[in-house]
Enzyme design. Structure first.
Site, mmCIF file in Angstrom:
data_model
loop_
_atom_site.group_PDB
_atom_site.id
_atom_site.type_symbol
_atom_site.label_atom_id
_atom_site.label_comp_id
_atom_site.label_asym_id
_atom_site.label_seq_id
_atom_site.Cartn_x
_atom_site.Cartn_y
_atom_site.Cartn_z
ATOM 1 C CG HIS A 31 55.438 39.400 42.533
ATOM 2 N ND1 HIS A 31 56.483 38.820 41.849
ATOM 3 C CD2 HIS A 31 55.418 40.694 42.094
ATOM 4 C CE1 HIS A 31 57.054 39.700 41.039
ATOM 5 N NE2 HIS A 31 56.428 40.839 41.163
ATOM 6 C CB CYS A 84 60.505 44.411 43.108
ATOM 7 S SG CYS A 84 60.479 45.007 41.426
ATOM 8 C CG HIS A 93 54.798 45.079 42.809
ATOM 9 N ND1 HIS A 93 55.732 44.557 43.678
ATOM 10 C CD2 HIS A 93 55.116 44.585 41.588
ATOM 11 C CE1 HIS A 93 56.587 43.799 43.010
ATOM 12 N NE2 HIS A 93 56.241 43.798 41.730
ATOM 13 C CG HIS A 113 53.816 42.477 37.495
ATOM 14 N ND1 HIS A 113 54.473 43.600 37.056
ATOM 15 C CD2 HIS A 113 54.495 42.043 38.582
ATOM 16 C CE1 HIS A 113 55.524 43.828 37.840
ATOM 17 N NE2 HIS A 113 55.553 42.896 38.779
ATOM 18 C CG ASP A 124 43.212 35.554 36.755
ATOM 19 O OD1 ASP A 124 43.959 36.555 36.622
ATOM 20 O OD2 ASP A 124 42.010 35.547 36.426
ATOM 21 C CG HIS A 125 41.749 38.182 39.893
ATOM 22 N ND1 HIS A 125 41.847 37.862 38.564
ATOM 23 C CD2 HIS A 125 41.089 39.353 39.958
ATOM 24 C CE1 HIS A 125 41.262 38.806 37.849
ATOM 25 N NE2 HIS A 125 40.801 39.735 38.672
ATOM 26 C CD GLU A 164 57.834 41.014 36.592
ATOM 27 O OE1 GLU A 164 57.699 40.551 37.721
ATOM 28 O OE2 GLU A 164 58.924 41.448 36.166
HETATM 29 NI NI NI Z 1 56.964 42.606 40.237
#
Ligand code: NI
Length: 143
Positions: free
Chosen positions: A16, A35, A41, A43, A81-82, A128
């Site tokens: 995100h 961010c 990036h 998580h 997911d992914h 996160e």
């Molecule tokens: Ni983030």
């Protein structure tokens, strides 16, 4: 009633960025820092889903964890997911993809199917990073 709180843990990873379209690039960078990186990036998220109820006399279960796990997988993990939370997820369209907003959207998807499976959703926790997590109680105060 002998209320028991039971929690299922599931994991997913996703990309995100934190970005407000109404702001300039400079303002986004000032508020969101790293961010706001244009090229995203990621998580490794951990989601904890807590359901309450009294153990059923026939099973001893508040909710069958196999059912709960399947609901979370169908409604959330398969969707996130992914994926890129800003671009790929219909139920996050138009949502600023902060962990706070994501956990609210997850609640709104889970509440009804969990209820149909005989449980009452009472708490979500979305981790996160090892330093940051959010909790949501459906907009209620916790206790
Ligand atoms: Ni983030």
């Amino acid at each position: 009633m002998k209320t028991v709180y039971i929690t299922r843990r599931e994991t997913f990873n996703a990309a995100h960025k934190l970005w407000n379209d109404n702001w300039t690039d400079e303002k986004n960078e000032e508020v969101f820092g790293r961010c706001s990186n244009h090229n995203w990036h990621g998580h490794n998220f951990t989601l904890y889903v807590t359901v309450k109820g009294a153990p059923h006399p026939d099973t001893g279960f508040v909710i069958n964890l196999k059912d709960l796990s399947e609901i979370i997988k169908d409604e959330i993990i398969e969707q996130l997911d992914h994926k890129n939370l800003n671009l790929d997820v219909p139920f996050l369209k138009g949502v600023l993809a902060s962990t706070e907003n994501v956990i609210i959207a997850i609640w709104d998807r889970l509440r009804e199917p969990v209820s149909k499976a005989g449980g009452e959703l009472v708490k979500l926790k979305l981790v996160e990073t090892e330093n940051n997590y959010v909790e949501y109680y459906g907009g209620r105060e916790p206790f």
